[in-house]
Enzyme design. Structure first.
Site, PDB file in Angstrom:
ATOM      1  N   ALA A  61     -28.489  15.780  -1.107  1.00 42.51           N
ATOM      2  CA  ALA A  61     -28.518  15.745   0.619  1.00 42.51           C
ATOM      3  C   ALA A  61     -29.893  15.561   1.187  1.00 42.51           C
ATOM      4  CB  ALA A  61     -27.799  16.975   0.933  1.00 42.51           C
ATOM      5  N   GLY A 102     -25.962  16.242  -4.607  1.00 39.77           N
ATOM      6  CA  GLY A 102     -25.164  14.896  -4.197  1.00 39.77           C
ATOM      7  C   GLY A 102     -25.457  13.676  -5.188  1.00 39.77           C
ATOM      8  N   GLU A 105     -23.624  13.920  -8.111  1.00 42.72           N
ATOM      9  CA  GLU A 105     -22.347  13.938  -7.731  1.00 42.72           C
ATOM     10  C   GLU A 105     -21.867  12.446  -7.691  1.00 42.72           C
ATOM     11  OE1 GLU A 105     -22.346  17.066  -4.703  1.00 42.72           O
ATOM     12  OE2 GLU A 105     -20.419  17.909  -5.668  1.00 42.72           O
ATOM     13  N   GLU A 125     -26.703  23.650  -5.790  1.00 41.99           N
ATOM     14  CA  GLU A 125     -26.355  24.174  -4.401  1.00 41.99           C
ATOM     15  C   GLU A 125     -26.345  25.664  -4.527  1.00 41.99           C
ATOM     16  OE1 GLU A 125     -25.314  21.598  -6.213  1.00 41.99           O
ATOM     17  OE2 GLU A 125     -25.026  19.921  -4.861  1.00 41.99           O
TER      18      GLU A 125
END
Ligand code: NAI
Length: 699
Positions: A61, A102, A105, A125
Site C-alpha cells: 500500500a 499488497g 498479493e 501487515e
C-alpha cells in the site's frame, strides 16, 4: 499515471513507477488497469508482464495515502486483483528487490511469477496490527503450504526469494532467474513461452489442504497466543488461514479474510501500531528545517569520555562503519572503556549475533588517545564526561580551540543546559545535544536537543546520522530533563506518593507492568541507580524548594540501597540475576515513613495506580507541547515507546490519552487534585489539555 506501459514485440510490460517502493497508490492502481486494457486491445500482444521500476517490485500500500479517500478509491486493490485474474491474456509478475504486502498479493493474482534472487518477500501487515486483506491469507497457503504461509503471515518477516524457490513443491515462483539483471529478459522469454497455454492457471484454483488441520491449527493458536501477548492480529491471522483450508469455495475464504481484516482495523492495538508507524517517520521531520537542507559530511567521529555512555555511543558508530577516536584523561580509563566494549562485542559473538571477523573489523575502526590534537580531523565530537557544568566547560573550551571549523560539537548531557554549554564556545551554532539512552549501544531512542543557536544544517545532519546508526531521533527543546526525563520525574513522584498512601513497591510495579510497561518505576529505579534521582532531587530542593516528594526514595538511598549495581535497592538482587525480590526492611521503611506522616494506609486499586502514573506523563507532556519543547504530540509518544518501555500496543502516552478520551483524563486529574497527599497544583490540567477538551479535539 504512476505505471509505464511499453510493448516489446508481442509482450506488453506494465512497470509500476511510484518511488521509492512502488506503493500501490491510486495513480499506480489506475496505471495497472489502464495498461491491462491497452494490452487486451492490442492484437499484437500475446502476454503481459507486470514489474516495478527502481528498487522494488512493490512494497504494498502507498503509505502516503493511508487514511485518505485515495486509499480506497476505485480501482481499489481488490478491483486491480480481479482485473489481473480475469485477464484473457496471461499476466506474469516479474519480481525483484522488494515484494511485500499488497505487492505480493498483486503478484499472487498473476497467472505466473518470475523472480530475481535477493528479493525480500513478505506479508508484513501484522506489524500494523492487521492481516493481509487482499487475498494474501487465502492465496499464500495455496502456493507455499499452510504452515510456511502461516509463519510468514504471523511473523510479517521477509523471506528471500532464492530460499522460497529452493523449497520443494513451492508454487510461488514459476521461475527464478540467475540474477536481478537477467530478470527483464527472463520474464519476457517466460511470458512468450506460456503465451498460448490455456486454461490460464490461477492460484485461487489450487487446493488448500493440511493433512491434520484440526490439530495443526490448535497447535498454531497455542504458539501464537504466547507470542502475541496483547495483540489480537496474530490470532486473527491464524483464523484467516484456517478459513482458507476450511472453506470449499475460494470466495468464501476471501469473505472471511475481509471480515477479520475489518475487525482488526477497529482495534485500539492496530490504531496504536499505525499511529507509531507514522509517528516514527514523522519524528525525523523538523517543521522549520526543510528536507533538502544541505547536510555536513560525517566521516569521522570523536567521543570524549570512555565511561558507561561513551563506550556505548562509540559502538553505534563502529557498527555503522564510521571510524571513532575516543579520548580520556588517563590511559587506565581508556583501557577500562575499551575492555567493556570488547566484552559487549564478545558476548554478541558468543551468541552468534556477530561474526568474529566483523567484530575485529569494527574494533579496527576504533582509536584511542589522551590528546586533543588527535581529534582535529573529526567531523562530529560527542562529549560524554561527568555530568558537571565545570567539567563540561573545560571540555567545550578545549574543543572550541582544537576542532576544525564546521565540526559538530555535541553533548550527551541528560540534565544540563545545552545553551550554557554552547556559550563556552565561539560557535554555538555548531553545538547540539545528543542525548543517548543507556545502554547506548542498545536503546533505540536519541533525543536531539536543539539549542537556541543550533544551526539548521547541524540538525539536519544529526538526524541523518541518527538514521545511519539506526536510532530513532526526536528533537527536543532545551529544558530540564528534555522531553523524556522531564516527564518521568512526574511519573516517579506519583509512584512515591502511592507508597506514602498505602502501596508497596511491588504493588505499584505489578499494576503498571500489567498495563504493559516493560518495568515498573521501582524496578526501573533499581536498574538505573537510585542515586541518580537522589542527586536530582537534591538539586531540585535548591531550585524549587516547594516541590513535593515522597521522602521514601531518599530514605532508601540513605540505607545505601542504590539498586542493582550494589545488589539491593527497592528490591534485593542475587548476583548475576535480575529478578527483583521484595525486601522486608524496605517495606518497613515505607510503613514507618507513612506512620510518621500520620497516614492510615488505604487500599489503592490497580486502576488508580495506572491512571496516576500514566496521566502524570500526559499532563507534563501537554505542558511540554505547549511550551514548544516538543514539536508534535507524536514525538512524545515516540520518546516513550523507544526510550521508556511504554507499552507498544497502547501507542504512547498521548495516543493512549486520546483513546481513553481527553475529557475522561481531565476529570481524573481533577479528582486526583482533591487528594491531600498528592500535589494539587500539578494536577491542574495543563492549559493545552483544557483547550482540547473544550474544543472536542485530540492531541
Ligand atoms: P561515567 O562516569 O560512566 O563516564 C564518564 C567518563 O568521562 C569517565 O570515564 C571519566 O574518566 C571521563 N571523563 C571525565 N572528565 C573528563 C575529561 N575532562 N576529559 C575526558 N574524559 C573525562 O558517566 P556516564 O554515565 O557515561 O555519563 C556521561 C554523560 O552521559 C553524563 O553527562 C551523563 O549525564 C550522560 N548520560 C548518562 C546516562 C546514563 O544512564 N549513565 C544516560 C544518558 C546520558
Amino acid at each position: 499515471m504512476s505505471a509505464d506501459y511499453q510493448v516489446h514485440g508481442d509482450v506488453a510490460v506494465i512497470t509500476l513507477n511510484n518511488p521509492p517502493v512502488n506503493g500501490l497508490g491510486m495513480a499506480t492502481r489506475r496505471g495497472i488497469v489502464a495498461g491491462l486494457e491497452k494490452a487486451q486491445a492490442d492484437d499484437k500482444v500475446r502476454a503481459i508482464v507486470i514489474t516495478g521500476a527502481g528498487g522494488a517490485f512493490s512494497g504494498g500500500a502507498d503509505i502516503t495515502e493511508f487514511g485518505t479517500d485515495k486509499a480506497l478509491a476505485e480501482p481499489n486493490l481488490h478491483s486491480v486483483i480481479s482485473a489481473v485474474e480475469q485477464s484473457p491474456k496471461p499476466v506474469v509478475a516479474a519480481i525483484h528487490s522488494v515484494c511485500m504486502g499488497g505487492g505480493l498479493e498483486l503478484a499472487l493474482a498473476c497467472h505466473y511469477r518470475v523472480a530475481a534472487p535477493g528479493c525480500n518477500v513478505a506479508l508484513p501487515e501484522v506489524k500494523l496490527g492487521l492481516l493481509p486483506g487482499a487475498g494474501g491469507t487465502q492465496r499464500l497457503p495455496r502456493v507455499l503450504g499452510v504452515e510456511a504461509a502461516l509463519n510468514m503471515i504471523v511473523s510479517g518477516e521477509p523471506v528471500k526469494s532464492e530460499f522460497i524457490a529452493s523449497v520443494p513443491g513451492q508454487k510461488l515462483f514459476d521461475k527464478l532467474v540467475d540474477s536481478p539483471e537477467g530478470l527483464a529478459e527472463g520474464a519476457l522469454s517466460f511470458a512468450r513461452g506460456v503465451a498460448d497455454v490455456r486454461p490460464l492457471p490461477l492460484v485461487r484454483d489450487l487446493p488448500c489442504k493440511h493433512p491434520n488441520a484440526e490439530a495443526y491449527f490448535q497447535f498454531a493458536r497455542n504458539m501464537v497466543r504466547g507470542m502475541a501477548k496483547s495483540f489480537p492480529a496474530p490470532l486473527k491471522c491464524v483464523d484467516a488461514v484456517e478459513a482458507a483450508v476450511k472453506n470449499r469455495k475460494f470466495d468464501d475464504g476471501l469473505k472471511a479474510e475481509r471480515e477479520l481484516f475489518l475487525q482488526l482495523m477497529w482495534t485500539p492495538e492496530s490504531r496504536a501500531l499505525r499511529h507509531l508507524f507514522f509517528a516514527e517517520r514523522a519524528a525525523s521531520k523538523i517543521p522549520d528545517v526543510p528536507a533538502d537542507t544541505r547536510k555536513r559530511e560525517i566521516k569521522k567521529v570523536a567521543v570524549i569520555g570512555a565511561g558507561t555512555m561513551g563506550g556505548g555511543i562509540a559502538m553505534n558508530f563502529l557498527n555503522a562503519g564510521i571510524p571513532v577516536v575516543m579520548l580520556e584523561m588517563k590511559q587506565e580509563a581508556l583501557d577500562r572503556g575499551v575492555g567493556v566494549m570488547r566484552k559487549n562485542y564478545e558476548a554478541q559473538v558468543a551468541k552468534k549475533k556477530l561474526k568474529q571477523d566483523k567484530y575485529e573489523q569494527r574494533m579496527g575502526l576504533l582509536s584511542t588517545t589522551l590528546s586533543y590534537d588527535d581529534l582535529k580531523d573529526a567531523d562530529l565530537v560527542i562529549e560524554a564526561v561527568f555530568e558537571d557544568m565545570g567539567v563540561k566547560e573545560q571540555v567545550f573550551t578545549k574543543l572550541d580551540e582544537v576542532m576544525k571549523p564546521g565540526a559538530i560539537l555535541a553533548s550527551n548531557t541528560s540534565t544540563l543546559d545545552v545553551n550554557k554549554i554552547a556559550s563556552f564556545t565561539k560557535r554555538p551554532q555548531d553545538v547540539v545535544g545528543l542525548h543517548f539512552f543507556s545502554p547506548a549501544n542498545v536503546m533505540k531512542l536519541l533525543e536531539v536537543v536543539r539549542g537556541d543557536a543550533t544551526a539548521k544544517d547541524v540538525l539536519a545532519t544529526v538526524m541523518a546520522v541518527a538514521k545511519k546508526i539506526k536510532k530513532v531521533a526526536v528533537v527536543s527543546g532545551v529544558c530540564d530533563g528534555f522531553i523524556g526525563n522531564r516527564m518521568i520525574e512526574q511519573y516517579g513522584r506519583q509512584a512515591g506518593f502511592l507508597l506514602d498512601e498505602g502501596c508497596t513497591p511491588q504493588q505499584v510495579d505489578k499494576a503498571i507492568e500489567k498495563f504493559g510497561f516493560a518495568m515498573g518505576p521501582f524496578r526501573m529505579g533499581d536498574l538505573a541507580g537510585n542515586d541518580i534521582g537522589w542527586a536530582i532531587r537534591k538539586r531540585r530542593a535548591v531550585e524549587k524548594p516547594g516541590m513535593k516528594y515522597s521522602k521514601t526514595a531518599d530514605l532508601l538511598c540513605e540505607m545505601g540501597r542504590f539498586g542493582q549495581k550494589v545488589g539491593k535497592g527497592w528490591y534485593d538482587y542475587v548476583p548475576g540475576k535480575r529478578d527483583a525480590i521484595p525486601n522486608a526492611e524496605v517495606e518497613k521503611m515505607v510503613a514507618d515513613h507513612r506512620q510518621s506522616l500520620g497516614v492510615t494506609p488505604r487500599k489503592i486499586s490497580d486502576e488508580e495506580i495506572v491512571q496516576r502514573l500514566v496521566y502524570a506523563l500526559v499532563n507534563e507532556a501537554a505542558h511540554i507541547l505547549e511550551e514548544g519543547i516538543a514539536n508534535k504530540a507524536s514525538d512524545i509518544d515516540v520518546v516513550y515507546i523507544f526510550g521508556y518501555g511504554f507499552p507498544v500496543h497502547r501507542g504512547g502516552p498521548l495516543n493512549y490519552a486520546n483513546e481513553v478520551g481527553l475529557f475522561n483524563v481531565q476529570q481524573a486529574m481533577k479528582r486526583f487534585a482533591q487528594n491531600p497527599r498528592d500535589d494539587a497544583e500539578f494536577w491542574q490540567p495543563a492549559p493545552l489539555l483544557q483547550r482540547l477538551v473544550t474544543e472536542g479535539k485530540q492531541f
